[in-house]
Write a protein that holds these residues in place. Structure first.
Motif, PDB file in Angstrom:
ATOM      1  N   ASP A 109      -4.426  -2.992  -6.099  1.00  0.00           N
ATOM      2  CA  ASP A 109      -5.411  -3.911  -6.680  1.00  0.00           C
ATOM      3  C   ASP A 109      -4.728  -5.152  -7.252  1.00  0.00           C
ATOM      4  O   ASP A 109      -5.227  -6.266  -7.139  1.00  0.00           O
ATOM      5  N   THR A 110      -3.529  -4.966  -7.856  1.00  0.00           N
ATOM      6  CA  THR A 110      -2.794  -6.093  -8.436  1.00  0.00           C
ATOM      7  C   THR A 110      -2.299  -7.018  -7.341  1.00  0.00           C
ATOM      8  O   THR A 110      -2.411  -8.265  -7.448  1.00  0.00           O
ATOM      9  N   ALA A 111      -1.699  -6.438  -6.252  1.00  0.00           N
ATOM     10  CA  ALA A 111      -1.196  -7.241  -5.137  1.00  0.00           C
ATOM     11  C   ALA A 111      -2.307  -8.003  -4.473  1.00  0.00           C
ATOM     12  O   ALA A 111      -2.170  -9.171  -4.088  1.00  0.00           O
ATOM     13  N   LEU A 112      -3.468  -7.346  -4.373  1.00  0.00           N
ATOM     14  CA  LEU A 112      -4.620  -7.999  -3.768  1.00  0.00           C
ATOM     15  C   LEU A 112      -5.069  -9.181  -4.609  1.00  0.00           C
ATOM     16  O   LEU A 112      -5.419 -10.238  -4.078  1.00  0.00           O
ATOM     17  N   ALA A 113      -5.068  -9.013  -5.905  1.00  0.00           N
ATOM     18  CA  ALA A 113      -5.520 -10.081  -6.792  1.00  0.00           C
ATOM     19  C   ALA A 113      -4.569 -11.281  -6.710  1.00  0.00           C
ATOM     20  O   ALA A 113      -5.014 -12.439  -6.681  1.00  0.00           O
ATOM     21  N   GLU A 114      -3.262 -11.025  -6.652  1.00  0.00           N
ATOM     22  CA  GLU A 114      -2.287 -12.124  -6.561  1.00  0.00           C
ATOM     23  C   GLU A 114      -2.434 -12.858  -5.232  1.00  0.00           C
ATOM     24  O   GLU A 114      -2.397 -14.096  -5.189  1.00  0.00           O
ATOM     25  N   TYR A 115      -2.537 -12.107  -4.176  1.00  0.00           N
ATOM     26  CA  TYR A 115      -2.672 -12.709  -2.857  1.00  0.00           C
ATOM     27  C   TYR A 115      -3.924 -13.576  -2.787  1.00  0.00           C
ATOM     28  O   TYR A 115      -3.900 -14.693  -2.279  1.00  0.00           O
ATOM     29  N   GLN A 116      -5.046 -13.060  -3.284  1.00  0.00           N
ATOM     30  CA  GLN A 116      -6.301 -13.832  -3.246  1.00  0.00           C
ATOM     31  C   GLN A 116      -6.219 -15.087  -4.106  1.00  0.00           C
ATOM     32  O   GLN A 116      -6.789 -16.129  -3.766  1.00  0.00           O
ATOM     33  N   ALA A 117      -5.451 -15.027  -5.192  1.00  0.00           N
ATOM     34  CA  ALA A 117      -5.292 -16.205  -6.050  1.00  0.00           C
ATOM     35  C   ALA A 117      -4.522 -17.292  -5.334  1.00  0.00           C
ATOM     36  O   ALA A 117      -4.860 -18.488  -5.432  1.00  0.00           O
ATOM     37  N   LEU A 118      -3.457 -16.907  -4.589  1.00  0.00           N
ATOM     38  CA  LEU A 118      -2.661 -17.892  -3.853  1.00  0.00           C
ATOM     39  C   LEU A 118      -3.471 -18.482  -2.727  1.00  0.00           C
ATOM     40  O   LEU A 118      -3.379 -19.697  -2.435  1.00  0.00           O
ATOM     41  N   SER A 159       3.011 -15.940   1.747  1.00  0.00           N
ATOM     42  CA  SER A 159       3.622 -14.996   2.671  1.00  0.00           C
ATOM     43  C   SER A 159       4.225 -13.816   1.924  1.00  0.00           C
ATOM     44  O   SER A 159       4.080 -12.654   2.324  1.00  0.00           O
ATOM     45  N   ALA A 160       4.860 -14.123   0.809  1.00  0.00           N
ATOM     46  CA  ALA A 160       5.478 -13.046   0.029  1.00  0.00           C
ATOM     47  C   ALA A 160       4.406 -12.127  -0.558  1.00  0.00           C
ATOM     48  O   ALA A 160       4.536 -10.887  -0.589  1.00  0.00           O
ATOM     49  N   ALA A 161       3.307 -12.736  -1.063  1.00  0.00           N
ATOM     50  CA  ALA A 161       2.223 -11.941  -1.643  1.00  0.00           C
ATOM     51  C   ALA A 161       1.567 -11.061  -0.588  1.00  0.00           C
ATOM     52  O   ALA A 161       1.186  -9.914  -0.852  1.00  0.00           O
ATOM     53  N   LYS A 162       1.462 -11.601   0.660  1.00  0.00           N
ATOM     54  CA  LYS A 162       0.853 -10.838   1.740  1.00  0.00           C
ATOM     55  C   LYS A 162       1.725  -9.647   2.092  1.00  0.00           C
ATOM     56  O   LYS A 162       1.238  -8.516   2.321  1.00  0.00           O
ATOM     57  N   ALA A 163       2.998  -9.908   2.067  1.00  0.00           N
ATOM     58  CA  ALA A 163       3.898  -8.805   2.375  1.00  0.00           C
ATOM     59  C   ALA A 163       3.812  -7.734   1.293  1.00  0.00           C
ATOM     60  O   ALA A 163       3.821  -6.526   1.575  1.00  0.00           O
ATOM     61  N   LYS A 164       3.747  -8.150   0.064  1.00  0.00           N
ATOM     62  CA  LYS A 164       3.622  -7.198  -1.056  1.00  0.00           C
ATOM     63  C   LYS A 164       2.326  -6.402  -0.953  1.00  0.00           C
ATOM     64  O   LYS A 164       2.281  -5.180  -1.190  1.00  0.00           O
ATOM     65  N   LEU A 165       1.238  -7.102  -0.603  1.00  0.00           N
ATOM     66  CA  LEU A 165      -0.068  -6.456  -0.482  1.00  0.00           C
ATOM     67  C   LEU A 165      -0.047  -5.426   0.633  1.00  0.00           C
ATOM     68  O   LEU A 165      -0.554  -4.301   0.482  1.00  0.00           O
TER      69      LEU A 165
END
Length: 559
Positions: free
Chosen positions: A187-196, A234-240
């Motif tokens: 949920d956290t990774a998703l939130a960061e990715y969506q913010a970027l 790209s980094a956030a997507k990879a984390k997600l």
């Protein structure tokens, strides 16, 4: 004058019963008077001759009463009637007029055959109705029992569904708890990715007029904003993707999907079981209400207001005395319809007399005053008490108003019979052990002193002589007065009127023919007494008084 009339009526009745004795006594008295006159005046008294005499009073101690007189009829103080509105013929009469009865004794019975036939028909109808109601009740019970069985089945299904639901939910909640950390990372990774991604949308980057130093790295390497944001995305997507892969791996390993499906299915089954149980409960409640209604109808089916009324009429066909007493009237003959008032019952042991008191006497009379009662039926005197006085008057107009009152007779005198006329004297006051004389006997001397005329002897002609003696006048009523004085003694003779002329009366001796006719049952003789006033007869009563003492005649002359 009511008492005077009543007194004369009683005297007349007594005279009627003792006529021959009175005639003989009258002859003796008249002859004795005549002999005295003849002896005193040397003139014989012949038959048919009128003799004059002086009325006198012989003093004797007695009572002086001030009374109000009235007349009335002897009644029972406790009267009840046996009545009926039923129109059935009399079947049996158990009493007769004059019988003594007690409260509750049967007076008569009416024919109840018609009522009993109606009762039997109504009972048959009610029995049929009860059988139908019993059938309806049995059907209602059967339906209720079926509804109860269905309710029990629904309850069992609901309990099973609840148990399955609880198990599925527990398993599902356990898996959810185990993957909670992985779910949180995802949920956290998703939130960061969506913010970027949101920052990369047009209009979100800084403008070209911004400070170029802000976009330069500290190490002096030159990069653009777009390149830096793209790298972050790209980094956030990879984390997600990594977090999602770990979460899916955990879910797969723990059987998350199967647990979730089992939980959802158990929840749906429980909801269906709850709905089925609620409907079964409503069906059962409705069936139980139907049983209750059928039970009430069945309980009431054997009862009927009409039947109760018929039973009550049968009971009322036995007519009973409401009070103890004697049956004084009876309107019941076997085979005939009874009168509305079947019987009247009067308590002969409790008597009263209804009277009327004139308006001019009402202020003197009060409840509780003693009463003296006499009748023409007997020579006895009875006592009583004023028990009731009406607060309002009747009559008026050309005649004086009257106030209705009642006298309660003391004791239970057998000689005082219901229905007889009675004379009533309400005693307002009573003075005992005194000499009394008629009011006319009291005069006044030249000094204004009250006097009576005492007989002292006779003159040369044989006429009685009287001398005034002083007296003190005490209590009075309308006709008599209490007198006292040192010259008054027991047996002394006083002239009945202070005025000599008013004291003289006359008596006419009967003729031989009158005497002969009365003694043989032929024409009756007459003895005439003239010149008599309110105090002429010893023991007579006036409207408001009664005297003690007796009257005597002193002969004065023959004529």
């Amino acid at each position: 004058m009511q008492t005077v009339k009543a007194g004369l009526s009683r005297l007349g009745g007594w005279v009627g019963r003792h006529k021959k004795l009175l005639i003989a006594l009258a002859i003796l008295v008249v002859l004795a008077g005549g002999l005295a006159v003849w002896k005193l005046r040397a003139r014989p008294a012949a038959a048919g001759q009128t003799i004059e005499y002086v009325r006198t009073v012989t003093l004797s101690r007695g009572s002086l009463d001030d009374v109000v007189s009235a007349t009335g009829t002897v009644e029972s103080a406790d009267v009840s009637t046996v009545t009926t509105e039923l129109k059935y013929t009399v079947q049996e009469v158990l009493v007769a007029v004059g019988d003594s009865v007690q409260e509750g004794d049967v007076i008569c019975k009416l024919d109840t055959s018609e009522l009993e036939n109606q009762i039997e028909k109504l009972k048959e109808s009610l029995a049929d109705q009860t059988a139908q109601l019993q059938k309806q009740y049995d059907q209602a019970v059967a339906s209720r029992d079926e509804a109860k069985y269905a309710l029990d089945e629904a309850y069992t299904s609901q309990s099973r569904a609840q148990s399955s639901y609880n198990s599925a939910k527990s398993a599902y909640d356990s898996i959810v708890n185990e993957i909670a950390a992985y779910q949180s990372a995802y949920d956290t990774a998703l939130a960061e990715y969506q913010a970027l991604l949101k920052e990369s949308e047009p209009g979100q980057l800084p403008s070209a007029s911004s400070d170029p130093a802000a976009s330069q790295p500290q190490d002096g390497t030159a990069v653009t904003q777009e390149e830096s944001l793209a790298d972050k995305i790209s980094a956030a997507k990879a984390k997600l993707d990594a977090a999602e892969a770990e979460l899916n791996t955990m879910k797969s390993g723990l059987g998350y999907t199967a647990a979730q499906q089992a939980y959802t299915s158990a929840e749906q089954s429980l909801n269906s079981a709850n709905t089925a149980y609620s409907q079964a409960q409503k069906t059962y409640d409705s069936a139980q209400d139907a049983v209750n209604t059928a039970a009430e109808n069945l309980a009431d089916g054997g009862e009927s207001d009409e039947l109760e009324q018929l039973y009550e009429q049968v009971e009322n066909c036995t007519l009973r005395a409401k009070t103890a007493g004697k049956v004084t009237s009876l309107d019941a003959t076997v085979g005939s319809l009874p009168g509305t008032t079947v019987a009247t019952i009067q308590d002969t042991g409790s008597l009263k007399i209804s009277i009327s008191i004139p308006e001019y006497d009402i202020e003197s009379v009060s409840v509780g005053l003693p009463v003296r009662i006499t009748t023409d039926v007997t020579d006895e005197t009875f006592t009583g008490t004023v028990s009731q006085i009406s607060p309002t008057a009747t009559g008026g107009g050309s005649s004086s108003s009257q106030f209705a009152a009642e006298v309660l007779v003391d004791g239970s005198p057998e000689a005082l019979r219901i229905g007889t006329n009675a004379s009533v004297e309400i005693i307002l006051s009573s003075t005992e052990d005194v000499f009394t004389v008629p009011l006319d006997a009291i005069g006044q001397d030249e000094s204004g002193q009250d006097v009576v005329y005492l007989q002292t002897g006779t003159d040369e002609a044989g006429d009685p002589t009287f001398e005034p003696v002083p007296v003190t006048v005490g209590a009075t009523n309308d006709y008599y007065a209490e007198v006292s004085g040192e010259d008054l003694t027991e047996g002394a003779v006083v002239r009945a009127a202070a005025d000599p002329a008013q004291a003289v009366s006359q008596i006419t001796l009967p003729t031989d023919e009158e005497m002969s006719g009365e003694m043989t049952g032929g024409p009756s003789m007459s003895v005439q007494v003239g010149g008599m006033t309110g105090g002429d007869m010893g023991g007579g009563r006036g409207d408001r008084g009664e005297m003690g003492g007796g009257m005597a005649a002193a002969p004065v002359m023959g004529g």
